[in-house]
Design a protein around this motif. Structure first.
Motif, PDB file in Angstrom:
ATOM      1  N   VAL A 228       0.864  -1.186   0.000  1.00 27.68           N
ATOM      2  CA  VAL A 228       0.000   0.000   0.000  1.00 27.68           C
ATOM      3  C   VAL A 228       0.897   1.231   0.000  1.00 27.68           C
ATOM      4  CG1 VAL A 228      -1.765   1.282   1.267  1.00 27.68           C
ATOM      5  CG2 VAL A 228      -1.868  -1.206   1.150  1.00 27.68           C
ATOM      6  N   GLY A 292     -10.008  -2.691  -1.593  1.00 30.27           N
ATOM      7  CA  GLY A 292     -10.678  -2.753  -2.890  1.00 30.27           C
ATOM      8  C   GLY A 292     -11.711  -1.639  -2.893  1.00 30.27           C
ATOM      9  N   TYR A 405      -0.708   8.336  10.527  1.00 30.86           N
ATOM     10  CA  TYR A 405      -1.615   7.872   9.456  1.00 30.86           C
ATOM     11  C   TYR A 405      -1.426   6.366   9.300  1.00 30.86           C
ATOM     12  CZ  TYR A 405      -2.717   6.351   4.742  1.00 30.86           C
ATOM     13  OH  TYR A 405      -3.162   5.605   3.671  1.00 30.86           O
TER      14      TYR A 405
HETATM   15  C1  LIG Z   1      -4.963   3.006   2.491  1.00 29.49           C
HETATM   16  C2  LIG Z   1      -6.203   3.478   2.461  1.00 29.49           C
HETATM   17  O1  LIG Z   1      -7.295   2.670   2.247  1.00 29.49           O
HETATM   18  C3  LIG Z   1      -7.220   1.263   2.380  1.00 29.49           C
HETATM   19  C4  LIG Z   1      -8.532   0.814   2.895  1.00 29.49           C
HETATM   20  C5  LIG Z   1      -9.544   0.474   2.041  1.00 29.49           C
HETATM   21  C6  LIG Z   1      -9.316   0.362   0.653  1.00 29.49           C
HETATM   22  C7  LIG Z   1      -8.064   0.451   0.140  1.00 29.49           C
HETATM   23  C8  LIG Z   1      -7.825   0.277  -1.309  1.00 29.49           C
HETATM   24  O2  LIG Z   1      -8.759  -0.108  -2.040  1.00 29.49           O
HETATM   25  O3  LIG Z   1      -6.724   0.536  -1.795  1.00 29.49           O
HETATM   26  C9  LIG Z   1      -6.878   0.641   1.030  1.00 29.49           C
HETATM   27  O4  LIG Z   1      -6.307  -0.621   1.214  1.00 29.49           O
HETATM   28  C10 LIG Z   1      -6.496   4.913   2.657  1.00 29.49           C
HETATM   29  O5  LIG Z   1      -7.655   5.280   2.746  1.00 29.49           O
HETATM   30  O6  LIG Z   1      -5.535   5.707   2.793  1.00 29.49           O
END
Ligand SMILES: C=C(O[C@H]1C=CC=C(C(=O)O)[C@@H]1O)C(=O)O
Ligand SMILES: [Mg+2]
Length: 472
Positions: A228, A292, A405
């Motif tokens: 991420v 997602g 964060y």
């Molecule tokens: C890393 C984040 O979201 C996460 C949580 C839900 C969906 C996410 C996505 O689809 O990428 C992320 O994994 C953010 O909001 O900064």
């Protein structure tokens, strides 16, 4: 320690003074009483003069629990740059409970009353410190002096007071009377409309897009599966940001998220995250796999179509599947039974829809909430998969410092019940300056521009609460 819902405060103070003198150390009196429900934000703002920089706000999704803390009666923090911070906090909390709370008599039927710790953790204690996050330790938890709990429409006031061997009875009673006054508020906080001007600066966008390209290449080469990557935007306002307006707006708009604030001196870390890390209530465990994403539709029909698209999109399903696998594996040792649905559902917030899989478990004896946090943080929804490799990659590729964060934020009570969320959709406010953060799950088929667009959507809850423009 004595906790009671009856008006036995004076007797408790006498007992505590006697114990403090006998042991020659401080004793905690945690007095809880039921009060007429008041507006949590009014209570929060009432504490501004005396407790600015030492307050917190927490609201779970729906109407089930809000807690607001004013002042710091005690704190546990560490700047230990190892991964041991959860168990460090656990041990100190244990010692505090043993030395202070020695004739515990809690009414266990209400959540988050009596002595609780509230606070959070940085995302990565091994990452070199950044000046902006200087005052936020790697772990920072506080025992509030005064706390208001609104649980299912019932109001409770907790007053935590450390009684020292040389304290006088009258001093202790005076302190209690002074604190109780903070709950004398009426009406509801109203924020009204106010024009706010600001300048927005995106930080390292090019580097961030390049980092995604690099990550996808490495994933395709089989070095790891998911990472991420987050980015930062900075906002400069023409006046000091009004934290009450921000919270009021988040409460109104982000009803399916956890709303939180944690003040540290002049800085305030605020957000509205839809992601639970873990909740423990006696032996019941709840965790959430949330990863997602797709935007919300303009009409019911479009919204449903987008939801369906998300539920069937291989790239998003892959992003999600790593989270389900890791969370299920991480908690399986601690649980007698574990319930994990085979297919994800949708979780919708005002601005975005996510793939969502709730995880429920019945815990084996001997495991604590701290054990769960240690095993789960960071999940692949904000770290990646495999965990250690992903953290290394974030350190290497991400052109910014996360600070708190994506770290765990929440509360724990004296009986090891509590709840921590993942501090996403959040920002750090200092006077008229704000830094906002948003990240995306990068897998082998990620396209940098699409991920950029996804972070724009994820910035919107905070931008909107701050009075900013919506880009969709
Ligand atoms: C890393 C984040 O979201 C996460 C949580 C839900 C969906 C996410 C996505 O689809 O990428 C992320 O994994 C953010 O909001 O900064
Ligand atoms: Mg995503």
């Amino acid at each position: 320690m004595v906790t009671t819902l009856q008006d036995t405060f004076k007797q408790n103070i006498l007992n505590a003074l006697e114990q403090a003198k006998k042991k020659n150390k401080s004793v905690l009196v945690s007095h809880v009483e039921k009060i007429q429900p008041i507006d949590p934000l009014q209570f929060y703002s009432q504490g501004e003069e005396a407790f600015l920089g030492e307050r917190f706000f927490w609201k779970a999704p729906g109407h089930n629990l809000t807690i607001v803390g004013l002042g710091k009666e005690d704190k546990i923090s560490t700047d230990d740059h190892t991964n041991n911070r959860f168990h460090y906090i656990e041990n100190i909390w244990k010692q505090l409970k043993e030395s202070y709370i020695n004739n515990i008599n809690l009414d266990r039927s209400h959540q988050a009353t009596g002595p609780i710790l509230f606070g959070g953790f940085s995302f990565d204690p091994l990452k070199e410190k950044d000046q902006k996050w200087d005052t936020f330790s790697e772990a920072n938890l506080m025992l509030p002096k005064l706390m208001y709990t609104l649980e299912e429409g019932n109001g409770f006031l907790t007053i935590n007071q450390l009684v020292y061997p040389n304290d006088s009875f009258s001093h202790c009673i005076k302190h209690y009377d002074e604190l109780k006054n903070y709950a004398s508020v009426s009406g509801h906080f109203s924020c009204g409309f106010q024009e706010i001007e600001y300048r927005m600066e995106e930080k390292n966008t090019r580097e961030w897009l390049d980092a995604i390209k690099q990550a996808t290449k490495q994933i395709r080469r089989g070095e790891f599966n998911k990472v991420v990557l987050a980015r930062e935007v900075s906002l400069s306002f023409n006046k000091t940001v009004d934290i009450y307006r921000v919270l009021a707006s988040l409460i109104e708009e982000q009803t399916s998220s956890y709303i939180f604030s944690f003040e540290k001196g002049r800085q305030c870390f605020v957000g509205a995250t839809p992601e639970r890390l873990v909740k423990k209530e006696k032996d019941q465990l709840l965790s959430t796999c949330l990863a997602g994403s797709i935007k919300r539709g303009q009409t019911v029909k479009e919204d449903e179509q987008l939801g369906l698209e998300l539920l069937n999109d291989p790239k998003n399903l892959e992003e999600h599947a790593f989270v389900v696998k890791m969370i299920s594996d991480a908690v399986s040792d601690c649980c007698e039974t574990l319930d994990v649905p085979k297919e994800p559902a949708l979780l919708k917030t005002k601005n975005i829809q996510h793939l969502y899989t709730p995880v429920k478990g019945k815990m084996k004896p001997g495991f604590s909430l701290w054990d769960l946090i240690e095993k789960l943080h960071p999940t692949p929804a904000l770290g990646g998969y495999p965990k250690e490799k992903a953290i290394e990659k974030i350190r290497e590729l991400e052109p910014m410092h996360r600070g708190w964060y994506a770290g765990p934020i929440g509360w724990i009570d004296a009986n090891d019940n509590g709840e921590f969320a993942v501090a996403l959709r959040s920002g750090l406010i200092e006077d008229d300056q704000v830094s906002l953060y948003a990240g995306c799950g990068i897998v082998k088929d990620s396209v940098p521009e699409r991920e950029y667009y996804e972070t724009q959507i994820k910035l919107n809850p905070m931008l909107s609460a701050l009075g900013g423009t919506i880009h969709e």
